[in-house]
Design a protein around this motif. Structure first.
Motif, short mmCIF file in Angstrom:
data_model
loop_
_atom_site.label_atom_id
_atom_site.label_comp_id
_atom_site.label_asym_id
_atom_site.label_seq_id
_atom_site.Cartn_x
_atom_site.Cartn_y
_atom_site.Cartn_z
N UNK A 77 1.31 -7.24 4.53
CA UNK A 77 1.06 -5.89 4.03
C UNK A 77 2.34 -5.08 4.19
N UNK A 78 2.76 -4.43 3.12
CA UNK A 78 3.85 -3.47 3.20
C UNK A 78 3.22 -2.09 3.09
N UNK A 79 3.43 -1.28 4.11
CA UNK A 79 2.89 0.08 4.11
C UNK A 79 4.04 1.01 3.78
N UNK A 80 3.93 1.68 2.64
CA UNK A 80 5.00 2.54 2.16
C UNK A 80 4.48 3.98 2.06
N UNK A 81 5.28 4.90 2.60
CA UNK A 81 4.83 6.29 2.57
C UNK A 81 6.00 7.25 2.71
N UNK A 82 5.89 8.38 2.02
CA UNK A 82 6.78 9.48 2.39
C UNK A 82 6.32 10.03 3.74
N UNK B 209 0.87 -1.17 0.00
CA UNK B 209 0.00 0.00 0.00
C UNK B 209 0.90 1.22 0.00
N UNK B 210 0.89 1.94 -1.11
CA UNK B 210 1.74 3.13 -1.24
C UNK B 210 0.92 4.39 -1.02
N UNK B 211 1.38 5.19 -0.07
CA UNK B 211 0.70 6.44 0.25
C UNK B 211 1.32 7.66 -0.39
N UNK C 202 3.69 -13.61 -4.48
CA UNK C 202 2.85 -12.81 -5.37
C UNK C 202 2.70 -11.43 -4.74
N UNK C 203 3.07 -10.39 -5.48
CA UNK C 203 3.03 -9.03 -4.95
C UNK C 203 2.05 -8.19 -5.76
N UNK C 204 1.10 -7.58 -5.07
CA UNK C 204 0.14 -6.65 -5.69
C UNK C 204 0.37 -5.27 -5.08
N UNK C 205 -0.04 -4.25 -5.81
CA UNK C 205 0.16 -2.87 -5.36
C UNK C 205 -1.17 -2.12 -5.29
N UNK C 206 -1.30 -1.35 -4.24
CA UNK C 206 -2.38 -0.37 -4.14
C UNK C 206 -1.71 0.98 -4.04
N UNK C 207 -1.79 1.75 -5.11
CA UNK C 207 -1.29 3.12 -5.09
C UNK C 207 -2.48 4.00 -4.73
N UNK C 208 -2.49 4.45 -3.50
CA UNK C 208 -3.65 5.16 -2.98
C UNK C 208 -3.99 6.39 -3.82
N UNK C 209 -2.98 7.03 -4.39
CA UNK C 209 -3.25 8.22 -5.21
C UNK C 209 -4.04 7.89 -6.47
N UNK C 210 -4.12 6.61 -6.84
CA UNK C 210 -4.90 6.20 -8.01
C UNK C 210 -6.33 5.83 -7.66
N UNK C 211 -6.65 5.77 -6.38
CA UNK C 211 -8.02 5.51 -5.96
C UNK C 211 -8.83 6.80 -6.12
N UNK C 212 -10.14 6.70 -6.29
CA UNK C 212 -10.95 7.90 -6.50
C UNK C 212 -10.88 8.85 -5.29
N UNK C 213 -10.46 10.07 -5.56
CA UNK C 213 -10.30 11.06 -4.48
C UNK C 213 -11.62 11.29 -3.75
N UNK C 214 -12.71 11.34 -4.49
CA UNK C 214 -14.00 11.59 -3.87
C UNK C 214 -14.36 10.46 -2.88
#
Length: 185
Positions: free
Chosen positions: A71-76, A7-9, A34-46
């Motif tokens: 879960x890997x939580x990645x964030x600046x 999960x990338x923030x 198996x690695x999947x990515x959730x790029x939070x910035x690509x989820x609907x902002x609304x």
């Protein structure tokens, strides 16, 4: 084969954070995960801002998390904490969304002054979500990741070593988890 979700923030597409997540992804895939990515910035902002639990993209992202072993939580890090966009997504997870999952934090910031962001801002939230196996993680500073003119990144050797160690720890924990599941069956 274990399922891992990163999960990338990061709110930006060219964040140095992706050098860390790419390195870890490559290493985990070589180990057979198996690695999947959730790029939070690509989820609907609304959906994020309005906490729309019924949005189809939020539901799909939450399903990836539900199916994951780790879960890997990645964030600046901004102002001594993970990003607001990451928090907006984590608020949409079920109350025990990290239960029985191994968690590995990967944070990057401008200075070592934010080193404790994992301890003080992320770990309490992971516990609230039911996550109790939290690996030490990696905190990097921006200057350890160089953007290359031709694209991509170059990581300082010491950072590569720390990422490799953290990924190996995750791999070992996943092997133990699989062994426990096999014994229980």
């Amino acid at each position: 084969m274990s399922k891992i979700v990163i999960i990338s923030g990061s709110p930006t597409d060219n964040s140095r954070l992706f050098a860390l997540t790419d390195h870890v992804t490559n290493q985990l895939e070589v180990e057979g995960h198996e690695v999947k990515h959730i790029n939070v910035s690509e989820l609907p902002a609304d959906a994020l801002v309005r906490a729309n639990f019924r949005n189809s993209e939020i539901i799909a992202a939450n399903e990836l998390v539900a199916q994951a072993d780790a879960i890997i939580i990645a964030s600046p890090v901004y102002k001594a904490a993970y990003t607001g966009i990451l928090k907006a997504y984590l608020d949409l997870l079920p109350q025990k969304g990290f239960e029985n999952k191994i968690t590995l934090p990967l944070f990057i910031g401008g200075t070592l002054a934010h080193l404790l962001a994992i301890e003080y801002s992320l770990k309490p939230l992971v516990h609230i979500l039911g996550g109790y196996t939290i690996l030490p993680g990696v905190f990097a500073i921006d200057e350890w990741v160089d953007r290359l003119e031709e694209g991509g990144y170059h990581l300082k050797e010491s950072l590569v070593d720390r990422l490799t160690l953290a990924t190996n720890q995750l791999h070992e924990q996943l092997l133990k988890l699989q062994l426990n599941v096999t014994v229980l069956q």
